[in-house]
Design an enzyme around this catalytic site. Structure first.
Site, mmCIF file in Angstrom:
data_model
loop_
_atom_site.group_PDB
_atom_site.id
_atom_site.type_symbol
_atom_site.label_atom_id
_atom_site.label_comp_id
_atom_site.label_asym_id
_atom_site.label_seq_id
_atom_site.Cartn_x
_atom_site.Cartn_y
_atom_site.Cartn_z
ATOM 1 N N CYS A 36 10.391 60.727 52.393
ATOM 2 C CA CYS A 36 10.052 59.844 51.277
ATOM 3 C C CYS A 36 10.771 58.496 51.374
ATOM 4 O O CYS A 36 10.398 57.545 50.678
ATOM 5 C CB CYS A 36 10.393 60.507 49.944
ATOM 6 N N ARG A 72 21.900 82.241 53.662
ATOM 7 C CA ARG A 72 22.857 82.475 52.580
ATOM 8 C C ARG A 72 22.649 83.843 51.940
ATOM 9 O O ARG A 72 23.596 84.465 51.456
ATOM 10 C CB ARG A 72 22.739 81.372 51.517
#
Length: 818
Positions: free
Chosen positions: A44, A23
């Protein structure tokens, strides 16, 4: 000029850096090497897929190599391991794991994001064990999930009680397995201090997890089926999960000669550069600074890896970027409880010799009168002189994430402990209270910092009392029925001012209450009367968290390998309870009173099922059953509340161990006709009755007004008696407050507050007391003096003189004057 950027490792750090680099610069060449098959996945969330909470495996996959190529123009090479770094030639050697083909790739900038790997200890017999697992990535997850599906194990053993160990214990229980968790230290969840971890441990045991603390596995036998512990205990299991922790995967950096730090982590500067300016590193493999105290540490958590990934891209592209350390803010779910932490804990402060103050508070998660409010425990650590916040911990059912996140943000902003009171936080009854728990922590910390109170901690109390120190419990007598600190003396707060003569002025005093608030009020009172006084921080609730508790029954599915052998049949379904009690929404002593009333009507041997929304009821019902002799079969908790099943005892009464124990009754003289004192009297009486005690309430003089009917029938009286009758309140609904009555407005206000907080009115308390067997006795001598006739008093009471009262008092172990 475009750069050739090579990234080693994906997931949080590497993938975030790659996307940010693109970006910021469309022209750089970016190549990512990932040893596994997946470059970005929700690591997670892995335990919750194994447990079935996350139903679809695909939801764990966040980005694919094709997606990175199409959207960002990044060349992603999976199943390709970087085996060496040539720092002089600025190139990496790679190996394609599917084909074995090797190649070299040049770089201008190299980013290392290798992560951390599970610790696998050297235990005799581990290499020969068959069903042994660790959890790091998608393939690990697939192996565990598939093995459970195929082999249908009955029992799992987990080594390690950290975040992963606790999460896996919950999720394996969700899959129907019996679980034993073995932790070398004396507690689970090491970032918490022990008194904060204790409620989590109790809750896990309640959910059927067999916790073996302070022991380690010293040998594995029978190809993983038998575990021998350092305590001498032997466990039988079907599968073994290693969740001891992780270690930085820094072998590539070590071989390249890069400087390493603690635990072998890659050392970086604030711009995330290694000792080679062309090589950067991020994620679980790097050494970071503790943002609170500045010491070097490792923090293998997702937020840091993501933040570092973005910052390293900014640094590489010449933008201002600096990573100044981590607080280690973390959160974990343990069934229906949540525990969270930020900053350093008390253990670390003691180890480093840093002076600090600790406070504990136990407020509700939101307004108590709104349904679903549950208590939480919040601990704050700070410097008394400067107010610097060192850390915070919280445990509870609801609202834990918000409070720790707010305190973490306050720490980042440089706020002091006292300034937590200044935070303007969103409030509506479903979400918080007008004084949020974070604000309350700020108020309590301010009191300590300003010298308005000195505190004693839970772990100092026993030694203080054993050394002859005076500990005054300012709770009411009824509260002590559910537990008290040995050696304490009881002087209720409302009586303290009138009983100062009982306390020696020349001796230090420590005061305690349930959670610390009334203790603070008592400390201020005593301090202004010349006493040297300290308040027990967090009150009895914090102290009791580390005290011995009544044993909870094993859950219906068993609580460990000794409960149901691996080769035994599945136990039959539990017997249906004949009596159902709904105590949801009631505050203490409401649920216990409901149980008591129901048990009185039951036949011996019948079962009662009770449901409540106060999670403290798990301890209350266990204590009540222990005291009354009614066997407690099971206690379960869920997000909806607590469910308990008990059996009415078959024998006539609990066995008495000595003659003194027969003095089990409670008597009280109700002299006052004040609303607040009368409410307290009936709460104490109801609590005593619920504990199985015979209770007599002897109403005399102004206390007789409590028993008067609101609509008094016409009775014949002389002039003086009639005057008395007009001047005195007509019944419970007309009683004034002892303080701040304000012409009756204060009494109306307290009744309104009781209604909002779901506390029974005085009239309801009286009715419940009578139904519970409390004997209400009107003093006939006082009736004669006051000119009160039997026709004026409510039904269901007795009439007697002082001899009757004294007879009941002689058989009582508790006698009060109100």
């Amino acid at each position: 000029m475009s750069k050739n950027i090579v990234i080693v490792g994906g997931v949080a750090g590497g993938a975030t850096a790659a996307a940010r680099l693109r970006r910021l610069n469309e022209h750089d060449s970016i190549t990512m090497f990932e040893r596994g098959e997946h470059i970005s996945f929700a690591n997670c969330g892995l335990p919750y897929y194994i447990g079935g909470t996350i139903a679809s495996r695909d939801k764990l996959l966040l980005q694919t190599p094709r997606g990175m190529k199409d959207r960002f123009g990044i060349d992603v090479k999976v199943r390709t391991e970087v085996t060496a770094i040539d720092r002089a030639g600025k190139k990496v050697r790679v190996k394609q794991l599917n084909t074995g083909e090797e190649a070299e790739y040049p770089y201008d900038v190299l980013v290392l994001s290798p992560g951390a790997k599970p610790i696998v200890p050297e235990i005799p017999g581990l290499a020969e064990a068959e069903a042994v697992f660790t959890l790091r990535n998608i393939p690990d997850t697939d192996r565990i999930h598939g093995w459970i599906d195929e082999h249908k194990p009955r029992h799992a053993a987990i080594i390690g009680g950290g975040f992963i160990g606790v999460e896996m214990a919950e999720n394996l229980r969700h899959r129907g397995l019996e679980v034993t968790l073995v932790e070398r230290n004396g507690q689970v969840l090491g970032p918490l201090d022990p008194e904060m971890a204790k409620p989590v441990e109790r809750h896990m045991r309640l959910q059927g997890v067999d916790l073996v603390l302070g022991a380690s596995v010293v040998a594995i036998e029978d190809r993983g089926k038998t575990l021998r512990l350092s305590s001498g205990q032997v466990l039988r299991t079907d599968m073994l999960l290693l969740a001891i922790g992780v270690t930085p995967e820094s072998g590539l950096a070590r071989e390249a000669g890069l400087e390493l730090g603690m635990k072998g982590a890659i050392r970086v500067n604030e711009r995330l550069q290694t000792s080679d300016p062309s090589i950067y590193a991020v994620g679980d493999a790097i050494e970071v600074k503790d943002r609170t105290l500045g010491f070097e540490t490792v923090v293998p958590l997702a937020w840091g890896a993501n933040r570092q990934g973005r910052l390293v891209a900014d640094a590489i592209q010449g933008r201002k970027a600096s990573y100044s350390g981590a607080y280690g803010t973390a959160i974990v779910q343990a069934f229906d409880l949540t525990a969270a932490v930020t900053g350093v804990n008390e253990k670390t402060l003691n180890k480093l010799g840093v002076p600090y103050e600790a406070i504990h508070i136990h407020p509700a998660s939101h307004a108590g009168y709104y349904p679903g409010a549950a208590p939480l425990s919040l601990k704050l650590l700070f410097d008394k002189a400067t107010g610097t916040i060192y850390g915070a911990q919280a445990v509870g059912q609801d609202g834990i994430d918000k409070r720790i996140d707010v305190i973490s943000a306050a720490m980042r902003g440089g706020l002091t402990a006292g300034e937590l009171a200044d935070l303007e936080l969103a409030y509506a009854p479903p979400y918080s209270s007008a004084k949020d728990p974070v604000n309350m922590a700020g108020y309590v910390a301010s009191n300590v910092m300003e010298g308005l109170v000195e505190t004693m901690q839970w772990h100092e109390v026993d030694a203080y009392v054993e050394g002859g120190g005076l500990l005054v419990d300012v709770r009411d007598d009824a509260e002590r029925m559910a537990g008290y600190i040995p050696g304490s003396v009881c002087i209720p707060l409302n009586d303290l001012r009138n009983r100062l003569h009982e306390l020696p002025l020349q001796h230090p005093v420590v005061v305690s209450c349930q959670v610390g608030l009334r203790g603070y009020v008592a400390a201020r009172l005593l301090q202004q009367h010349g006493y040297k006084v300290r308040n027990l921080d967090g009150g009895y609730r914090t102290y009791a968290a580390m005290a011995d508790e009544p044993p909870l029954p094993a859950p219906e599915t068993g609580s460990g390998p000794s409960a149901v052998p691996a080769d035994s049949p599945v136990p039959a379904s539990p017997v249906q309870a004949q009596v159902q009690v709904d105590a949801c929404g009631l505050q203490c002593p409401g649920p216990i009173m409901k149980v008591y009333e129901a048990v009185r009507q039951m036949a011996p041997g019948e079962r009662l099922e009770v449901k409540a929304t106060d999670f403290g009821f798990t301890a209350d019902i266990a204590k009540w059953c222990e005291k009354t002799g009614n066997p407690l079969e099971t206690v379960e908790s869920s997000p909806e509340g607590v469910r308990a099943v008990l059996v009415k005892r078959v024998d006539a009464a609990p066995q008495q161990s000595d003659p003194a124990s027969s003095k089990n009754g409670a008597t009280m003289v109700v002299f006052s006709g004040d609303l607040d004192k009368t409410i307290a009297a009936f709460i104490i009486a109801s609590g005593a009755a619920a504990m199985g005690k015979p209770v007599t309430m002897f109403f005399t003089f102004w206390g007789l007004n409590v028993l008067r009917k609101a609509e008094v029938p016409a009775v014949k009286k002389d002039g003086l008696e009639a005057m008395f009758g007009m001047m005195m309140p007509k019944g419970a609904t007309a009683l004034p407050l002892s303080k701040m009555n304000m012409g009756g407005l204060g009494a109306k206000m307290i009744r309104r507050v009781m209604q909002r907080k779901n506390v029974d009115s005085l009239e309801a308390l009286m009715g419940n007391a009578i139904r519970s067997g409390v004997k209400l006795v009107a003093c006939t001598m006082s009736m004669d003096i006051m000119g009160i006739r039997k026709e004026e008093l409510i039904d269901g009471i007795d009439y007697a003189g002082v001899a009757t009262y004294l007879g009941d008092a002689e058989d009582s172990g508790l006698n009060l004057f109100i």
